[in-house]
Write a protein that holds these residues in place. Structure first.
Motif, PDB file in Angstrom:
ATOM      1  N   PHE A 107       0.844  -1.200   0.000  1.00  0.00           N
ATOM      2  CA  PHE A 107       0.000   0.000   0.000  1.00  0.00           C
ATOM      3  C   PHE A 107       0.878   1.248   0.000  1.00  0.00           C
ATOM      4  O   PHE A 107       1.907   1.303   0.681  1.00  0.00           O
ATOM      5  CB  PHE A 107      -0.904   0.026   1.227  1.00  0.00           C
ATOM      6  CG  PHE A 107      -1.635   1.331   1.391  1.00  0.00           C
ATOM      7  CD1 PHE A 107      -2.740   1.628   0.614  1.00  0.00           C
ATOM      8  CD2 PHE A 107      -1.195   2.284   2.322  1.00  0.00           C
ATOM      9  CE1 PHE A 107      -3.406   2.841   0.757  1.00  0.00           C
ATOM     10  CE2 PHE A 107      -1.861   3.490   2.466  1.00  0.00           C
ATOM     11  CZ  PHE A 107      -2.968   3.766   1.684  1.00  0.00           C
ATOM     12  N   ARG A 108       0.422   2.259  -0.746  1.00  0.00           N
ATOM     13  CA  ARG A 108       1.126   3.536  -0.736  1.00  0.00           C
ATOM     14  C   ARG A 108       0.109   4.668  -0.692  1.00  0.00           C
ATOM     15  O   ARG A 108      -0.870   4.678  -1.442  1.00  0.00           O
ATOM     16  CB  ARG A 108       2.009   3.693  -1.975  1.00  0.00           C
ATOM     17  CG  ARG A 108       2.774   5.029  -1.977  1.00  0.00           C
ATOM     18  CD  ARG A 108       3.698   5.179  -3.161  1.00  0.00           C
ATOM     19  NE  ARG A 108       4.360   6.479  -3.146  1.00  0.00           N
ATOM     20  CZ  ARG A 108       5.153   6.932  -4.120  1.00  0.00           C
ATOM     21  NH1 ARG A 108       5.420   6.153  -5.161  1.00  0.00           N
ATOM     22  NH2 ARG A 108       5.704   8.134  -4.037  1.00  0.00           N
ATOM     23  N   LEU A 109       0.333   5.630   0.193  1.00  0.00           N
ATOM     24  CA  LEU A 109      -0.477   6.843   0.282  1.00  0.00           C
ATOM     25  C   LEU A 109       0.312   7.987  -0.323  1.00  0.00           C
ATOM     26  O   LEU A 109       1.467   8.217   0.055  1.00  0.00           O
ATOM     27  CB  LEU A 109      -0.825   7.149   1.740  1.00  0.00           C
ATOM     28  CG  LEU A 109      -1.511   8.497   2.012  1.00  0.00           C
ATOM     29  CD1 LEU A 109      -2.898   8.533   1.379  1.00  0.00           C
ATOM     30  CD2 LEU A 109      -1.587   8.757   3.522  1.00  0.00           C
ATOM     31  N   VAL A 110      -0.294   8.695  -1.259  1.00  0.00           N
ATOM     32  CA  VAL A 110       0.349   9.853  -1.873  1.00  0.00           C
ATOM     33  C   VAL A 110      -0.549  11.060  -1.649  1.00  0.00           C
ATOM     34  O   VAL A 110      -1.727  11.051  -2.042  1.00  0.00           O
ATOM     35  CB  VAL A 110       0.586   9.652  -3.384  1.00  0.00           C
ATOM     36  CG1 VAL A 110       1.270  10.884  -3.974  1.00  0.00           C
ATOM     37  CG2 VAL A 110       1.435   8.416  -3.628  1.00  0.00           C
ATOM     38  N   LEU A 111      -0.007  12.085  -1.017  1.00  0.00           N
ATOM     39  CA  LEU A 111      -0.765  13.304  -0.759  1.00  0.00           C
ATOM     40  C   LEU A 111      -0.533  14.298  -1.892  1.00  0.00           C
ATOM     41  O   LEU A 111       0.605  14.600  -2.239  1.00  0.00           O
ATOM     42  CB  LEU A 111      -0.333  13.919   0.576  1.00  0.00           C
ATOM     43  CG  LEU A 111      -0.553  13.033   1.810  1.00  0.00           C
ATOM     44  CD1 LEU A 111      -0.051  13.736   3.063  1.00  0.00           C
ATOM     45  CD2 LEU A 111      -2.030  12.662   1.954  1.00  0.00           C
ATOM     46  N   GLY A 112      -1.612  14.774  -2.446  1.00  0.00           N
ATOM     47  CA  GLY A 112      -1.518  15.709  -3.560  1.00  0.00           C
ATOM     48  C   GLY A 112      -2.725  15.578  -4.468  1.00  0.00           C
ATOM     49  O   GLY A 112      -3.483  14.603  -4.393  1.00  0.00           O
ATOM     50  N   HIS A 113      -2.900  16.561  -5.329  1.00  0.00           N
ATOM     51  CA  HIS A 113      -4.031  16.552  -6.250  1.00  0.00           C
ATOM     52  C   HIS A 113      -3.817  15.496  -7.335  1.00  0.00           C
ATOM     53  O   HIS A 113      -2.763  15.452  -7.978  1.00  0.00           O
ATOM     54  CB  HIS A 113      -4.200  17.918  -6.902  1.00  0.00           C
ATOM     55  CG  HIS A 113      -5.307  17.971  -7.904  1.00  0.00           C
ATOM     56  ND1 HIS A 113      -6.629  17.892  -7.542  1.00  0.00           N
ATOM     57  CD2 HIS A 113      -5.295  18.065  -9.261  1.00  0.00           C
ATOM     58  CE1 HIS A 113      -7.387  17.953  -8.624  1.00  0.00           C
ATOM     59  NE2 HIS A 113      -6.600  18.061  -9.682  1.00  0.00           N
ATOM     60  N   ALA A 114      -4.814  14.643  -7.519  1.00  0.00           N
ATOM     61  CA  ALA A 114      -4.742  13.600  -8.544  1.00  0.00           C
ATOM     62  C   ALA A 114      -5.491  14.049  -9.793  1.00  0.00           C
ATOM     63  O   ALA A 114      -6.564  14.661  -9.711  1.00  0.00           O
ATOM     64  CB  ALA A 114      -5.340  12.299  -8.014  1.00  0.00           C
ATOM     65  N   ARG A 115      -4.907  13.725 -10.937  1.00  0.00           N
ATOM     66  CA  ARG A 115      -5.547  14.068 -12.204  1.00  0.00           C
ATOM     67  C   ARG A 115      -5.385  12.898 -13.170  1.00  0.00           C
ATOM     68  O   ARG A 115      -4.300  12.319 -13.308  1.00  0.00           O
ATOM     69  CB  ARG A 115      -4.911  15.330 -12.797  1.00  0.00           C
ATOM     70  CG  ARG A 115      -5.588  15.814 -14.074  1.00  0.00           C
ATOM     71  CD  ARG A 115      -5.008  17.139 -14.535  1.00  0.00           C
ATOM     72  NE  ARG A 115      -5.631  17.586 -15.780  1.00  0.00           N
ATOM     73  CZ  ARG A 115      -6.785  18.234 -15.833  1.00  0.00           C
ATOM     74  NH1 ARG A 115      -7.429  18.509 -14.714  1.00  0.00           N
ATOM     75  NH2 ARG A 115      -7.303  18.596 -16.987  1.00  0.00           N
TER      76      ARG A 115
END
Length: 454
Positions: A107-115
């Motif tokens: 599992f990986r959590l990435v913080l930021g706006h996804a597009r």
């Protein structure tokens, strides 16, 4: 970097879905551009119901004299109420973070706006990720008021209103739905003068007229003003106050204005066009009964997929979609009846169609209604406002729909929810031995209004 599944949004569908898919052995990436937990944790259920609890405590204390209890002057420390609310929000956010921290390296959590850059390609915080499956759970936000002058006055959303540390002198609630009614009543109990405006001629316009009337009478009895049947035509500042003119010429003035006219999906900056994900005119994502969008391998759940915008619906979306992605579907999106509740006082709860909707659809039904004041416990606790109503199929005795306005209606609706889920007849409640005196006794009483159960 490639994953099996990319989930965009950490709301009430996204987080448990990520957890479940990791348990299935999938490699999952979860993208979140703001706070973990989505609307419910940050600006929805958790903060609103926490503040409503404080408002009810103040109301009960002020009105304890009706039960023979004498109290001194009651005041509300709104700053302390807000601090309590913020502490609960922080606890829930931390709980989500801990849940995700416990997940394995897949599992990986990435913080930021996804597009979306394509059906299987997502950019988050400058990085590009690929996956065979993409699940969109981006939620919704408060719809803005777009009338002349709206940009000249400081209009509040529900989130902004709940951050105020002093009660508004006079609050105008534009919108007579869930948010307007709940927060309007809460802030009236915090000490504000409150007027609720709704473009429909009644509150909760999707409910039956008798349901709307029961709530409206209760709010007016508390001293809340209702301005119904006309929408806002324009806004302007008047000194430090806000002036709203309705299309019929009526004028509403207040120190603050809450805009609660609905919510819009967070899809306008998601890159749906690039991925071939079709949107409806209102911005919600077009999905089929298996949550599939128009793009291969892309699914959408929660508020952004249209339908009722409830936390419990989004959480149910996760359960259904998880089965679909595992190749073991137990249900589909339409294979459910969604309950709803408004946490006003009295509460309003419903499952199934309204009486109005049932008649429009040509459904055959037997109808029973009863004032909430006919429930013994309602009399004993002096919580008599409201009504109970239920519709059953005349052939199968199954519940078609039910509505409750009254104390703890959100709890009381659940026996009907269980009967609908089980496909069981209403006689299961009629033949049960109900505890006396409990509010739930009223469910049996209203069904016994039907000739077949006398």
């Amino acid at each position: 970097m490639r994953h099996d599944v990319i989930i965009i949004g950490s709301g009430q569908a996204g987080v448990p879905l990520a957890d479940a898919l990791i348990g299935d052995g999938r490699r999952v990436l979860l993208a979140e551009r703001s706070h973990l937990g989505g609307t419910c944790v940050n600006t929805g259920c958790t903060p609103t119901k926490t503040m409503i609890a404080s408002a009810r405590a103040a109301h009960v204390a002020r009105n304890a004299g009706r039960l023979g209890v004498r109290t001194g002057p009651v005041s509300v420390d709104l700053a302390a109420v807000v601090d309590r609310k913020e502490s609960f929000v922080a606890q829930w956010r931390a709980g989500v973070e801990k849940r995700l921290d416990r997940l394995p390296d897949d599992f990986r959590l990435v913080l930021g706006h996804a597009r979306l850059l394509g059906p299987n390609l997502v950019e988050v915080a400058g990085e590009r990720f690929e996956a065979d499956t993409v699940v969109i759970n981006v939620g919704a936000r408060a719809r803005r008021l777009t009338v002349p002058g709206a940009d000249t006055v400081p209009l509040l959303t529900n989130a902004g209103l709940m951050d105020l540390r002093e009660a508004p002198r006079r609050l105008i609630c534009v919108g007579g739905g869930y948010i307007g009614c709940e927060l309007g009543q809460a802030f009236h109990r915090f000490g504000s003068e409150v007027v609720i405006n709704n473009r429909a001629d009644r509150l909760l316009a999707r409910e039956d007229p008798d349901v709307s009337e029961a709530l409206g009478q209760a709010l007016e009895a508390e001293g809340i003003e209702l301005a119904l049947g006309a929408q806002v035509a324009c806004c302007e500042p008047v000194g430090d106050d806000v002036r709203l003119e309705l299309i019929d010429g009526r004028v509403l003035e207040g120190s603050h204005a809450l805009i609660a006219i609905g919510r819009m999906p967070n899809t306008d900056d998601l890159g749906c066009e690039a991925a071939g994900v079709d949107l409806r005119e209102d911005g919600t994502i077009v999905v089929d009964d298996l949550y599939r969008t128009s793009a291969q391998g892309v699914y959408a759940v929660g508020d952004c997929a249209g339908g009722p915008q409830f936390t419990h619906t989004a959480w149910d979306d996760y359960r259904i979609l998880h089965g679909i992605l595992r190749g073991e579907p137990r249900r589909t999106r339409s294979d459910r009846v969604i309950p709803a509740a408004v946490f006003t006082d009295p509460q309003v709860a419903r499952i199934g169609p309204t009486e109005t909707e049932a008649r429009a659809a040509g459904l055959r039904f037997e109808l029973a209604t009863m004032p909430f004041a006919h429930v013994a416990r309602a009399l004993e606790t002096d919580e008599t406002a409201g009504l109970l109503k239920v519709m059953i199929d005349p052939d199968t005795e199954r519940i078609i729909g039910a509505a409750i306005v009254g104390a703890e209606a959100a709890e009381l609706i659940h026996p009907f929810v269980a009967l609908v889920a089980a496909g069981a007849p209403a006689s299961a409640i009629v033949d049960a031995e109900a505890v006396h005196p409990a509010y739930a006794e009223g469910l049996q009483s209203v069904l016994r209004k039907l000739d077949r159960y006398e």
